[in-house]
Design a protein around this motif. Sequence first.
Motif, PDB file in Angstrom:
ATOM      1  N   ARG A 127       3.822  -6.513 -11.780  1.00 47.86           N
ATOM      2  CA  ARG A 127       4.487  -6.169 -10.711  1.00 47.86           C
ATOM      3  C   ARG A 127       3.579  -4.837  -9.978  1.00 47.86           C
ATOM      4  NH1 ARG A 127      10.627  -5.213 -10.653  1.00 47.86           N
ATOM      5  NH2 ARG A 127      10.327  -4.700  -8.518  1.00 47.86           N
ATOM      6  N   SER A 128       3.072  -3.931 -11.014  1.00 43.55           N
ATOM      7  CA  SER A 128       2.369  -2.810 -10.480  1.00 43.55           C
ATOM      8  C   SER A 128       1.072  -3.141  -9.918  1.00 43.55           C
ATOM      9  CB  SER A 128       2.444  -1.800 -11.670  1.00 43.55           C
ATOM     10  OG  SER A 128       1.561  -0.535 -11.395  1.00 43.55           O
ATOM     11  N   GLN A 129       0.524  -4.074 -10.580  1.00 45.95           N
ATOM     12  CA  GLN A 129      -0.858  -4.750 -10.036  1.00 45.95           C
ATOM     13  C   GLN A 129      -0.989  -5.153  -8.897  1.00 45.95           C
ATOM     14  OE1 GLN A 129      -2.619  -7.130 -13.233  1.00 45.95           O
ATOM     15  NE2 GLN A 129      -2.725  -5.324 -14.831  1.00 45.95           N
ATOM     16  N   ALA A 130       0.264  -5.959  -8.490  1.00 46.53           N
ATOM     17  CA  ALA A 130       0.478  -6.563  -7.268  1.00 46.53           C
ATOM     18  C   ALA A 130       0.580  -5.628  -6.067  1.00 46.53           C
ATOM     19  CB  ALA A 130       1.517  -7.672  -7.328  1.00 46.53           C
ATOM     20  N   ILE A 131       1.119  -4.629  -6.218  1.00 44.95           N
ATOM     21  CA  ILE A 131       1.656  -3.616  -5.294  1.00 44.95           C
ATOM     22  C   ILE A 131       0.017  -2.989  -4.844  1.00 44.95           C
ATOM     23  CG2 ILE A 131       2.495  -1.311  -4.957  1.00 44.95           C
ATOM     24  CD1 ILE A 131       4.689  -2.011  -6.490  1.00 44.95           C
ATOM     25  N   THR A 132      -0.547  -2.537  -6.266  1.00 46.98           N
ATOM     26  CA  THR A 132      -2.080  -1.921  -5.876  1.00 46.98           C
ATOM     27  C   THR A 132      -2.914  -2.951  -5.386  1.00 46.98           C
ATOM     28  OG1 THR A 132      -1.565  -0.626  -8.097  1.00 46.98           O
ATOM     29  CG2 THR A 132      -3.961  -0.923  -7.415  1.00 46.98           C
ATOM     30  N   ALA A 133      -2.840  -4.179  -5.438  1.00 46.98           N
ATOM     31  CA  ALA A 133      -3.821  -4.957  -4.787  1.00 46.98           C
ATOM     32  C   ALA A 133      -3.493  -5.147  -3.384  1.00 46.98           C
ATOM     33  CB  ALA A 133      -3.482  -6.507  -5.577  1.00 46.98           C
ATOM     34  N   ARG A 134      -1.924  -4.986  -3.026  1.00 46.04           N
ATOM     35  CA  ARG A 134      -1.741  -5.184  -1.681  1.00 46.04           C
ATOM     36  C   ARG A 134      -2.308  -3.798  -0.939  1.00 46.04           C
ATOM     37  NH1 ARG A 134       4.397  -5.685  -0.698  1.00 46.04           N
ATOM     38  NH2 ARG A 134       3.663  -5.550   1.398  1.00 46.04           N
ATOM     39  N   ARG A 135      -2.265  -2.779  -1.551  1.00 46.75           N
ATOM     40  CA  ARG A 135      -3.066  -1.579  -1.101  1.00 46.75           C
ATOM     41  C   ARG A 135      -4.487  -1.531  -0.790  1.00 46.75           C
ATOM     42  NH1 ARG A 135      -6.270   2.271  -3.138  1.00 46.75           N
ATOM     43  NH2 ARG A 135      -5.134   2.503  -4.858  1.00 46.75           N
ATOM     44  N   ALA A 136      -5.034  -2.288  -1.743  1.00 48.35           N
ATOM     45  CA  ALA A 136      -6.517  -2.404  -1.928  1.00 48.35           C
ATOM     46  C   ALA A 136      -6.735  -3.288  -0.719  1.00 48.35           C
ATOM     47  CB  ALA A 136      -6.869  -2.938  -3.019  1.00 48.35           C
ATOM     48  N   ALA A 137      -6.009  -4.189  -0.204  1.00 48.81           N
ATOM     49  CA  ALA A 137      -6.230  -5.412   0.805  1.00 48.81           C
ATOM     50  C   ALA A 137      -6.097  -4.380   2.084  1.00 48.81           C
ATOM     51  CB  ALA A 137      -5.263  -6.151   0.734  1.00 48.81           C
ATOM     52  N   LEU A 138      -5.473  -3.532   2.128  1.00 42.23           N
ATOM     53  CA  LEU A 138      -5.448  -2.607   3.230  1.00 42.23           C
ATOM     54  C   LEU A 138      -6.391  -1.739   3.400  1.00 42.23           C
ATOM     55  CD1 LEU A 138      -1.568  -1.828   3.056  1.00 42.23           C
ATOM     56  CD2 LEU A 138      -2.533  -3.078   4.984  1.00 42.23           C
ATOM     57  N   ASP A 139      -6.897  -1.244   2.274  1.00 47.20           N
ATOM     58  CA  ASP A 139      -8.220  -0.434   2.150  1.00 47.20           C
ATOM     59  C   ASP A 139      -9.325  -1.182   2.635  1.00 47.20           C
ATOM     60  OD1 ASP A 139      -6.898   1.962   1.477  1.00 47.20           O
ATOM     61  OD2 ASP A 139      -7.186   1.608  -0.729  1.00 47.20           O
ATOM     62  N   ALA A 140      -9.356  -2.391   2.153  1.00 50.77           N
ATOM     63  CA  ALA A 140     -10.582  -3.372   2.633  1.00 50.77           C
ATOM     64  C   ALA A 140     -10.647  -3.485   4.000  1.00 50.77           C
ATOM     65  CB  ALA A 140     -10.579  -4.902   2.034  1.00 50.77           C
ATOM     66  N   ARG A 141      -9.492  -3.729   4.923  1.00 54.24           N
ATOM     67  CA  ARG A 141      -9.377  -3.820   6.073  1.00 54.24           C
ATOM     68  C   ARG A 141      -9.872  -2.408   6.823  1.00 54.24           C
ATOM     69  NH1 ARG A 141      -6.992  -7.065  10.114  1.00 54.24           N
ATOM     70  NH2 ARG A 141      -8.093  -8.428   8.458  1.00 54.24           N
ATOM     71  N   LEU A 142      -9.357  -1.336   6.227  1.00 55.05           N
ATOM     72  CA  LEU A 142      -9.749  -0.080   6.721  1.00 55.05           C
ATOM     73  C   LEU A 142     -11.552   0.146   6.735  1.00 55.05           C
ATOM     74  CD1 LEU A 142      -7.115   2.456   5.537  1.00 55.05           C
ATOM     75  CD2 LEU A 142      -7.561   1.771   7.723  1.00 55.05           C
ATOM     76  N   ASP A 143     -12.056  -0.360   5.794  1.00 52.74           N
ATOM     77  CA  ASP A 143     -13.307  -0.281   5.288  1.00 52.74           C
ATOM     78  C   ASP A 143     -14.175  -1.136   6.485  1.00 52.74           C
ATOM     79  OD1 ASP A 143     -13.032   1.288   3.032  1.00 52.74           O
ATOM     80  OD2 ASP A 143     -13.328  -0.270   1.695  1.00 52.74           O
ATOM     81  N   LEU A 144     -13.608  -2.505   6.757  1.00 53.91           N
ATOM     82  CA  LEU A 144     -14.218  -3.143   7.845  1.00 53.91           C
ATOM     83  C   LEU A 144     -14.064  -2.277   9.171  1.00 53.91           C
ATOM     84  CD1 LEU A 144     -15.507  -5.746   8.790  1.00 53.91           C
ATOM     85  CD2 LEU A 144     -13.427  -6.675   8.951  1.00 53.91           C
ATOM     86  N   VAL A 145     -12.845  -1.722   9.304  1.00 52.51           N
ATOM     87  CA  VAL A 145     -12.802  -1.059  10.772  1.00 52.51           C
ATOM     88  C   VAL A 145     -13.702   0.133  11.015  1.00 52.51           C
ATOM     89  CG1 VAL A 145     -11.059   0.323  11.975  1.00 52.51           C
ATOM     90  CG2 VAL A 145     -10.320  -1.694  11.018  1.00 52.51           C
TER      91      VAL A 145
END
Length: 484
Positions: free
Chosen positions: A442-460
Amino acid sequence: MRIPPPLFISITVSLAALSCGGAPDVKLPPVDWEESASRGSDAFAGETPVSGTWWLAFESPALDTLIRAALVRNHDLRAAAARVEQAKAEARAAGAALWPQLNGGLAASRSRSVIIGIPIPGAVSPITAYSNRFSLSADAAWEIDLWGRIRSAKSSSLARFEGSQVDLAAARLSLAATTARLWFALSEAEMQRTLAEETVASYSSSADRIRRRYQLGVRSPLDLRLAESNLASAEALLAAREDQRDALAVSLQQVIGAYPDASFRGAADLPSPGEPVPAGLPSDLLLRRPDVVSAERAVAAARAQASVARRALLPSISLTGSGGTLSDQFADLLDGDFSVWSIAGGILQPLFQGGRLRANVALADAVHDQSLAAYLATALGAFGEVELALRAEPRAAIQVRSLMKAAHEAEAAKRLAENQYDNGLIDYITLLESQRAALNARSQAITARRAALDARLDLVVALGGGFDSARDDFEDFLAVEVTE
């Protein structure tokens, strides 16, 4: 995606044809993107413009409020805005030399003189005389910019001013992205803290049941000690999660200019990254990235400054003129009978200055070459950042889906293990492993969701903004209205 080598040759050629009339206009060439086999239809192909308020795609009112507050209150951004005003004033000052300089003056003097050696009957030697002098004048001076040296200096200043505007846009983009990144990290920390709190409650309940059964002689001392150790570890994890949350809250408060008392709390859940990346992204990346445009303006400024250095070798032509009135009576200053005037012109050709002027030319050329190399390096870095960001997006989505599934299965396995342990079918170590696996998943899933948001920010950030068709380009970001 491979970047065609002719692109950089065309960039170099275009930069060699700079104009010197206004701010030097460096026309960036169209980008000849090759379709990437790995991206398919997601390769750069369309003309979807970037967005000035790209963070609205996350559909988070709290994030919108925080970013707009940061754009108003952040002190580093205010310093960048002040640098824009400084460059604007410098550009105006550089352009003022193109106009005649006009000054007005009013002067008055009184003098005492002694006349000696002139025999005047009846006069006592020496003879003292007093005189008054009043003048009203208008003086003009103008350097004729025959060779364009002053115009080139103005062009260089204008290019630096435009570069400072783009730097401000880049600072705003970076600040907005940093605020969003901190908000997502704070929300993740809040979710991790909530998970740790739930884990402490679950482990505490499990330890209580085992303790009661131990007292009844049903469970072994090993099970009790393992349960107590597991609970203590969960309590330590909860304290660590709270420290992480408070540290992120302070960082976010500092960014938006609020007092850092760690009182901020993240969202109870993370937003989705928004719509998928459109099939067509801007092919004119070089025109959208603030850092690339800023580097191009630096090349333009250096090119114009090199022109200034070369034209300083040529003669300078100046005209001066003065007109007004001169009298020993103040009342006569407005009387045309007392008018005086003068006009003059001159040519000044540098002959020998110890090589200083030619050294300035060599220096300006070297600065131009340096800025051109920096521009090409910045452009290459921009392509690389977009390439990596485009590849990170789908991979981050895969990680989220996989870890969410892993968390679901681990939670189901934990419930099954708890039932089997209560019925005496498995030992406590097996239950303990299933509990820890569920927590980690569950902790890794939460971290992965935040990492996906960071990936979108990197693209932006790599694109210089979002990709909302309602906006034209990153310049709209400068026009975002914010209030206290």
